[in-house]
Motif scaffolding. Structure first.
Motif, mmCIF file in Angstrom:
data_model
loop_
_atom_site.group_PDB
_atom_site.id
_atom_site.type_symbol
_atom_site.label_atom_id
_atom_site.label_comp_id
_atom_site.label_asym_id
_atom_site.label_seq_id
_atom_site.Cartn_x
_atom_site.Cartn_y
_atom_site.Cartn_z
ATOM 1 N N ILE A 87 35.441 58.135 -28.553
ATOM 2 C CA ILE A 87 37.086 57.861 -28.409
ATOM 3 C C ILE A 87 37.463 58.086 -26.843
ATOM 4 C CG2 ILE A 87 39.388 58.106 -30.028
ATOM 5 C CD1 ILE A 87 38.044 56.487 -30.609
ATOM 6 N N PHE A 88 37.014 59.749 -26.677
ATOM 7 C CA PHE A 88 37.906 60.224 -25.552
ATOM 8 C C PHE A 88 37.427 60.069 -24.275
ATOM 9 C CE2 PHE A 88 38.234 63.480 -22.603
ATOM 10 C CZ PHE A 88 39.138 64.236 -22.889
ATOM 11 N N LEU A 89 35.676 59.445 -24.276
ATOM 12 C CA LEU A 89 35.199 58.165 -23.085
ATOM 13 C C LEU A 89 35.911 57.127 -23.042
ATOM 14 C CD1 LEU A 89 31.742 58.336 -23.589
ATOM 15 C CD2 LEU A 89 33.490 59.618 -21.421
ATOM 16 N N LEU A 90 36.721 56.670 -23.775
ATOM 17 C CA LEU A 90 37.256 55.276 -23.717
ATOM 18 C C LEU A 90 38.668 55.795 -23.226
ATOM 19 C CD1 LEU A 90 36.605 53.736 -26.760
ATOM 20 C CD2 LEU A 90 36.331 52.715 -25.156
ATOM 21 N N TYR A 91 39.638 56.504 -23.460
ATOM 22 C CA TYR A 91 40.406 57.022 -23.824
ATOM 23 C C TYR A 91 40.715 57.074 -21.656
ATOM 24 C CZ TYR A 91 45.375 58.917 -22.929
ATOM 25 O OH TYR A 91 46.156 59.414 -22.283
ATOM 26 N N LYS A 92 39.051 57.872 -21.364
ATOM 27 C CA LYS A 92 39.623 58.061 -19.981
ATOM 28 C C LYS A 92 39.825 57.050 -18.675
ATOM 29 C CE LYS A 92 36.298 58.929 -17.029
ATOM 30 N NZ LYS A 92 36.949 58.760 -15.993
ATOM 31 N N ASP A 93 39.524 55.972 -19.333
ATOM 32 C CA ASP A 93 39.461 54.810 -18.862
ATOM 33 C C ASP A 93 40.419 53.044 -19.204
ATOM 34 O OD1 ASP A 93 39.853 53.509 -16.332
ATOM 35 O OD2 ASP A 93 37.429 53.348 -15.940
ATOM 36 N N PRO A 94 41.277 53.533 -19.429
ATOM 37 C CA PRO A 94 42.091 52.074 -20.741
ATOM 38 C C PRO A 94 41.755 51.143 -19.208
ATOM 39 C CG PRO A 94 43.601 54.163 -20.660
ATOM 40 C CD PRO A 94 42.434 54.481 -19.696
ATOM 41 N N LEU A 95 41.978 50.891 -18.725
ATOM 42 C CA LEU A 95 41.654 49.845 -17.817
ATOM 43 C C LEU A 95 40.759 48.834 -18.580
ATOM 44 C CD1 LEU A 95 43.084 47.979 -15.611
ATOM 45 C CD2 LEU A 95 41.818 48.846 -14.191
ATOM 46 N N SER A 96 39.819 49.566 -17.967
ATOM 47 C CA SER A 96 37.992 49.061 -18.235
ATOM 48 C C SER A 96 38.130 49.262 -19.484
ATOM 49 C CB SER A 96 37.407 50.172 -17.823
ATOM 50 O OG SER A 96 37.090 50.954 -18.259
ATOM 51 N N SER A 97 39.015 49.170 -20.041
ATOM 52 C CA SER A 97 38.634 48.979 -21.560
ATOM 53 C C SER A 97 38.984 47.703 -22.449
ATOM 54 C CB SER A 97 38.567 50.213 -23.006
ATOM 55 O OG SER A 97 39.665 50.053 -22.824
ATOM 56 N N ALA A 98 39.531 46.656 -21.134
ATOM 57 C CA ALA A 98 40.130 45.544 -21.532
ATOM 58 C C ALA A 98 39.072 45.077 -21.708
ATOM 59 C CB ALA A 98 40.465 44.971 -19.753
ATOM 60 N N PRO A 99 40.221 43.715 -22.770
ATOM 61 C CA PRO A 99 39.104 43.134 -23.922
ATOM 62 C C PRO A 99 38.108 42.682 -23.187
ATOM 63 C CG PRO A 99 41.001 41.612 -23.585
ATOM 64 C CD PRO A 99 41.539 43.710 -23.245
ATOM 65 N N ILE A 100 38.054 41.915 -22.516
ATOM 66 C CA ILE A 100 36.985 41.201 -22.214
ATOM 67 C C ILE A 100 35.253 41.973 -22.096
ATOM 68 C CG2 ILE A 100 36.138 39.984 -20.675
ATOM 69 C CD1 ILE A 100 39.488 39.460 -19.158
ATOM 70 N N GLY A 101 35.860 42.997 -21.197
ATOM 71 C CA GLY A 101 34.129 43.600 -20.642
ATOM 72 C C GLY A 101 33.276 43.199 -19.929
ATOM 73 N N GLN A 102 34.273 42.103 -18.999
ATOM 74 C CA GLN A 102 32.261 41.888 -17.855
ATOM 75 C C GLN A 102 33.873 41.414 -16.481
ATOM 76 O OE1 GLN A 102 31.808 37.441 -18.240
ATOM 77 N NE2 GLN A 102 32.856 37.842 -20.017
ATOM 78 N N LYS A 103 33.088 41.359 -15.325
ATOM 79 C CA LYS A 103 33.632 40.641 -14.388
ATOM 80 C C LYS A 103 34.241 39.767 -14.420
ATOM 81 C CE LYS A 103 31.091 42.607 -10.695
ATOM 82 N NZ LYS A 103 29.824 42.298 -10.639
ATOM 83 N N ILE A 104 35.463 39.717 -13.847
ATOM 84 C CA ILE A 104 36.017 38.154 -13.882
ATOM 85 C C ILE A 104 36.454 37.856 -12.582
ATOM 86 C CG2 ILE A 104 38.014 36.495 -14.387
ATOM 87 C CD1 ILE A 104 38.825 38.944 -16.436
ATOM 88 N N HIS A 105 35.865 36.878 -12.159
ATOM 89 C CA HIS A 105 35.325 36.603 -10.027
ATOM 90 C C HIS A 105 37.559 36.059 -10.738
ATOM 91 C CE1 HIS A 105 31.334 37.139 -10.065
ATOM 92 N NE2 HIS A 105 30.903 36.298 -10.893
ATOM 93 N N LEU A 106 37.469 34.833 -10.488
ATOM 94 C CA LEU A 106 38.998 34.609 -10.473
ATOM 95 C C LEU A 106 39.453 33.141 -11.224
ATOM 96 C CD1 LEU A 106 38.723 30.984 -9.063
ATOM 97 C CD2 LEU A 106 37.708 32.298 -7.044
ATOM 98 N N VAL A 107 41.107 33.599 -10.951
ATOM 99 C CA VAL A 107 41.756 32.226 -12.038
ATOM 100 C C VAL A 107 42.407 31.821 -11.052
ATOM 101 C CG1 VAL A 107 43.071 32.074 -13.934
ATOM 102 C CG2 VAL A 107 41.904 34.516 -14.046
ATOM 103 N N ALA A 108 42.000 30.090 -11.610
ATOM 104 C CA ALA A 108 43.180 29.364 -10.890
ATOM 105 C C ALA A 108 43.259 28.361 -11.753
ATOM 106 C CB ALA A 108 41.799 28.892 -9.993
#
Lengths: 643, 381
Positions: free
Chosen positions: A212-233
């Motif tokens: 849990i502590f590790l998760l909290y360290k970087d909440p941005l990267s625990s965004a729901p997708i958890g993968q690289k999004i290249h772009l949205v158009a």
């Protein structure tokens, strides 16, 4: 036997991790539920642990209670696994979740065996090996899934590379640490015949806490997708209406002229393939996934890496938002995409304006230098980043940036403004707060709010004060202090209270500074009127809405005019009596005392009438010794705010 | 050999006892059904039929062990037989669930259901070996052993059965079991429909009687209920085997199978399974060109090292598999694990074929007739 203290520490750890879960996931409305329920279950389990080990001794009660407790623990592990699986598991890679389901069913069934958990007269519990093994299997599978969750997180973070480089290493070792805790310790426990109870009393909750502590360290990267999004158009009539790039390495792709036709071609070609009017929903290779979602008459296009269970939910949600917010500009689109997918608080409308003609000053001595890099990464990536010491009048004249963004605290802004005035240029300045107190950022933000019609970049003429020493002059952006401010600033420079921040830090430093503090004899000349003090305790000079120490308002609300300057003076306070002012300042009730008063001024002189007086602090930095004169400078600086 | 003498001296009078008849009958049905189903699914790959086989074969130890339990005189042996038979039953539940899952459901959907089933089945298996939950007791007349379920285990078994039944019915609904399409002319005979409905009805009534009987303390034999349930499963499994392709014609239909040369973009083989996408000369040419162009664009623009593997549309899906310069495309109604397996096998068989290995893909006149029997063998077996 497990000691009382140990169980209590487990309990505290669980409470802390529960709070951390709530904090880290506070913005993830639809995604946090599983993890929150899992944490509640762990919480109940640890509560039962206290009951069964500390409060109640009756075996008739403790044995069934222990069984119920382990049931909660096991359910929690299962839900945790499910949470990570839901976020990051790849298409058809759900075998660990299936195995975890088998293990969970096994744990529950094995708890129903006679003597699955027994207690002796000393209150020590003995857990049947089958229960322990199935719990360990569950925990192991959860860690395995969590490890891949982090691997995917890193790939998400790579386009915000500044922080991921050091965090991923930490996360990696963190996970190895968890694995060691879970398995090596358990194996040692088996091998050495250490009472097996420690397996679930200590190892599992500790591992959970670390995760849990590790998760909290970087909440941005625990965004729901958890993968690289290249772009949205957004495609409208087979042309790209808006496009937002999330992965910098694919930037060239979206800039290609033929990219718009390419996306629409794909759509058309696929309709040909289907030989129907049906819309294409997705097209994938092993490395790239292109998804299409109808958005009114337009089509929303996602280019990312691979399928995930939460993706379609996000896509639909984004599509609905675009329709309901009636998005009509590229900036609004980008802002919406970023806020929906990454939950960032950085204003995309402003970020999209930043380019290499913007200079971004970073100050490695600022209090929150590292945090600033994480917090403001999107700005930092786009602007022209330079260190503060490089920012000289010559540099300004040579490079002539269009905007200056200062990442740092009050001292950094003070330095920047003075260098800018020396250069004779009038370039707009904005702040990315990255200091301890950030009083200047607060004041500027307040100025812009007062103006009401805050558009994307609203430029204001902001007054500053000119301080004339006998041989030179400097400019104060926010406040000038004479008195306890100087020893406070000195203590701060000596790194006292580095483990604190904001108001509490200021309080701590002031209290410490007061122990060295003596009132002094001096004279003030305010707009020609002379005031003599035998025991002057403190002077604060600033604008109507200036604050000090991370948010202490100096002047009362009715005089919060950002354009007017005021002086506050306090007299006859000996050492720790000064604390009284602090407490009143904190509550905004410093006025009404005989010893404190304030006046509006246009020009001002500070004249010491004794030797060895305190130095001045200007915008929180130590800046010479009076006598000085202070006037509202005719030069105003151009400011803008981004928060 | 050893059953008969024991039967003679003890069970001659009770030979008509349902508790003995049910498992015996079940054992016979199981053995026959296993043979028939194995034959029917002979040409299918193990990836497709393994769960069905596990399901059907689990029936043999279940019914066989129940028969042995009835015959034994020893409490310990009776308990052991019961436990083995109970475990087999759980495996059968899971096998049946999984078979239908692969057969019709999309891979990412229904995962909650799979996890729930896994929890329940493991719970049941481990609980089955817990003396407090499942025991072998002598019947009132003292002649043989019967099972004694704890109410918790009854509930979880009912749940597992209901869960499996629900998913199976869902699959059957998808497969239009209750409509007419099974016979060679794709029409089910009225007798078959009637039989299918009747057998479900009987199972439902028996289930009600069994639950009511158990709650009122009459203790009906659990095996009788399970016997009926299993008869249904065997019947269904057998009918699946009659004509596997026919079961996927609606709504999961195969539209077309096309092999494209990715260098030229031309189709080198195509077969249509439905008149809507029948090859009218230019249709598949356009399809090949479009897919190949999309593939090239995706690889080129998005820097994807791999080729397209899946295209999903509102009403269709195209599974793509690349081998050398050849794209194998299977156009179906929606993505399912079953068809991914089918395509994999298909591609394997084609690429391992001698004629494919010597194929000159540059030549415009390619003889791909060898694909026909492979396709027929797999899809229309």
């Amino acid at each position: 036997m497990v000691s009382t203290n140990l169980i209590l520490s487990v309990f505290y750890a669980v409470i802390v991790s529960f709070i951390v879960v709530l904090m880290a996931y506070r913005t993830y409305r639809s995604i946090k539920h599983t993890l929150v329920i899992a944490s509640i279950l762990i919480f109940i389990w640890s509560f039962i642990l206290i009951f069964t080990n500390i409060l109640i001794e009756d075996q008739v009660i403790t044995e069934p209670l222990s069984i119920i407790g382990v049931f909660f623990l096991s359910s929690s592990l299962f839900l945790n696994h499910f949470h990570f699986d839901d976020q990051t598991a790849l298409f058809r890679q759900r075998i660990t979740m299936l195995l975890a389901s088998f293990a969970y069913g096994g744990t529950i069934a094995s708890l129903l065996y006679e003597n699955s958990i027994t207690r002796n007269d000393l209150g020590t519990a003995r857990v049947e090996i089958i229960v322990l093994v199935s719990l360990l299997i569950q925990a192991g599978l959860m860690v395995y899934r969590f490890y891949f969750h982090l691997v995917n997180q890193n790939s998400l973070s790579q386009h915000y590379a500044l922080h991921s480089r050091y965090s991923s290493l930490f996360e990696k070792y963190g996970v190895f640490f968890v694995v060691i805790i879970f398995f090596v310790s358990a194996l040692i426990a088996f091998a050495l015949h250490i009472p097996l109870i420690s397996g679930y009393y200590i190892l599992i909750p500790s591992g959970y806490f670390i995760i849990i502590f590790l998760l909290y360290k970087d909440p941005l990267s625990s965004a729901p997708i958890g993968q690289k999004i290249h772009l949205v158009a957004l495609l409208s009539e087979n042309k790209i209406k808006y496009i937002h790039n999330l992965a910098s390495q694919k930037e060239s792709l979206a800039q290609r002229e033929d990219f718009g036709p390419f996306l629409s071609d794909i759509n058309q070609l696929l309709q040909e393939i289907a030989r129907s009017e049906a819309n294409v929903r997705s097209i994938s290779t092993n490395d790239v996934l292109v998804m299409f979602e109808p958005c009114g008459d337009d089509i929303l296009v996602f280019i990312l890496q691979y399928r995930g269970p939460t993706l379609s939910r996000l896509l639909v949600s984004l599509s609905q938002k675009i329709i309901s917010y009636d998005v009509s500009t590229q900036n609004e689109f980008s802002s919406l995409v970023e806020s929906t997918l990454l939950r960032t608080k950085q204003d995309l409308r402003v970020i999209s304006l930043v380019n290499k003609s913007w200079v971004i000053l970073v100050n490695e001595h600022a209090a929150n230098y590292k945090k600033g890099f994480v917090k403001w990464n999107l700005y930092l990536e786009r602007g022209n980043l330079i260190e503060l010491h490089e920012f000289t009048p010559d540099w300004i004249v040579r490079n002539e940036p269009t905007h200056i963004l200062v990442m740092g605290g009050d001292g950094t802004v003070h330095y920047t403004v003075n260098q800018l005035i020396k250069s004779g240029k009038n370039i707009p300045i904005g702040i990315l707060p990255g200091g301890g107190g950030n009083d200047i950022a607060r004041r500027w933000s307040d100025n812009h709010r007062v103006k009401g019609d805050r558009s994307v970049l609203q430029y204001l003429e902001t007054p500053i004060m000119k301080i004339s020493y006998p041989d030179h002059a400097i400019y104060a952006v926010n406040t000038i202090e004479w008195g306890v401010g100087a020893p406070t600033a000195k203590l701060r420079e000596e790194n006292y209270g580095r483990w604190l921040f904001g108001m509490p830090k200021y309080f701590y430093l002031v209290i410490k500074a007061l122990s060295r503090f003596e009132p002094w004899k001096s004279k003030l000349v305010i707009d020609g009127e002379e005031l003599h003090f035998d025991q002057l305790s403190a002077i604060m000079i600033g604008f109507g809405n200036s604050s000090v120490g991370g948010g202490f308002d100096i002047f009362p609300d009715e005089h919060k005019n950002a354009q007017w300057s005021y002086i506050l003076y306090a007299k006859n306070y000996q050492r720790f009596q000064g604390l009284n002012i602090m407490f009143k300042l904190a509550r905004g009730k410093q006025y009404g005392e005989d010893n404190i008063d304030y006046k509006r001024f246009k020009n001002l002189e500070l004249v010491p009438l004794q030797e060895n007086v305190n130095v001045l602090t200007v915008d929180g930095e130590i800046m010479g010794v009076p006598p000085v004169s202070v006037i509202i400078s005719e030069t105003k600086i151009k400011t803008f705010t981004i928060i | 050999m050893f059953i008969y003498p024991i039967c003679l001296h003890k069970y001659m009078i009770n030979i008509l006892d349902a508790s003995f008849l049910a498992p015996s009958g079940a054992l016979i049905i199981a053995i026959i059904a296993s043979i028939l189903i194995l034959r029917r699914f002979q040409s299918q790959t193990w990836a497709v039929k393994k769960w069905l086989v596990i399901c059907i074969f689990s029936w043999i130890p279940w019914s066989g062990m129940t028969v042995l339990m009835r015959l034994t005189d020893n409490q310990e042996s009776a308990l052991l037989y019961l436990r083995i038979s109970f475990t087999s039953l759980q495996l059968a539940f899971f096998g049946m669930y999984r078979f239908h899952f692969i057969l019709t459901f999309k891979s990412t959907d229904r995962r909650y259901s799979s996890y729930g089933m896994a929890i329940l089945i493991t719970f049941n298996i481990i609980s089955g070996w817990n003396e407090r939950l499942l025991g072998a007791v002598r019947t009132d007349n003292g002649l043989y052993f019967t099972d004694s379920f704890h109410s918790l285990l009854i509930v979880t078994n009912l749940l597992a059965a209901a869960w499996t039944g629900y998913q199976t019915l869902g699959a059957l609904r998808d497969l239009h079991l209750f409509s007419q399409f099974y016979s060679p002319n794709r029409e089910r005979k009225p007798l078959q429909i009637f039989a299918a409905i009747l057998i479900f009805l009987v199972m439902f009534i028996v289930l009600i009687i069994w639950v009511l009987g158990d709650t009122s303390g009459a203790k009906p034999d659990t095996t009788i209920f399970i016997f009926f349930a299993w008869s249904v499963i065997s019947f269904l499994a057998y009918t699946y085997g009659i004509r596997p392709l026919s079961r996927i014609l609606s709504p999961q239909r195969i539209w077309a199978f096309i092999v494209i040369n990715s260098r030229s973009g031309l189709p080198i083989y195509s077969k249509s399974f439905n008149s809507e996408v029948e090859d009218d000369g230019g249709g598949f040419l356009m399809f090949s060109g479009a897919l190949n162009a999309t593939n090239t664009i995706i690889k080129h623009h998005l820097n994807s090292p791999s080729s397209i593997n899946l295209v999903i549309l509102d009403d269709k899906a195209v599974l793509v598999h690349q081998e050398r310069d050849i794209l194998f495309c299977l156009m179906i109604d929606h993505v399912s694990a079953h068809f991914e397996i089918i395509l994999d096998v298909l591609v394997n068989r084609i690429t391992n074929h001698l004629e494919f290995q010597t194929l000159d893909t540059f030549s415009p006149l390619i003889d791909t007739k060898f694909i026909d029997p492979i396709l027929n063998g797999l899809l229309e077996a």
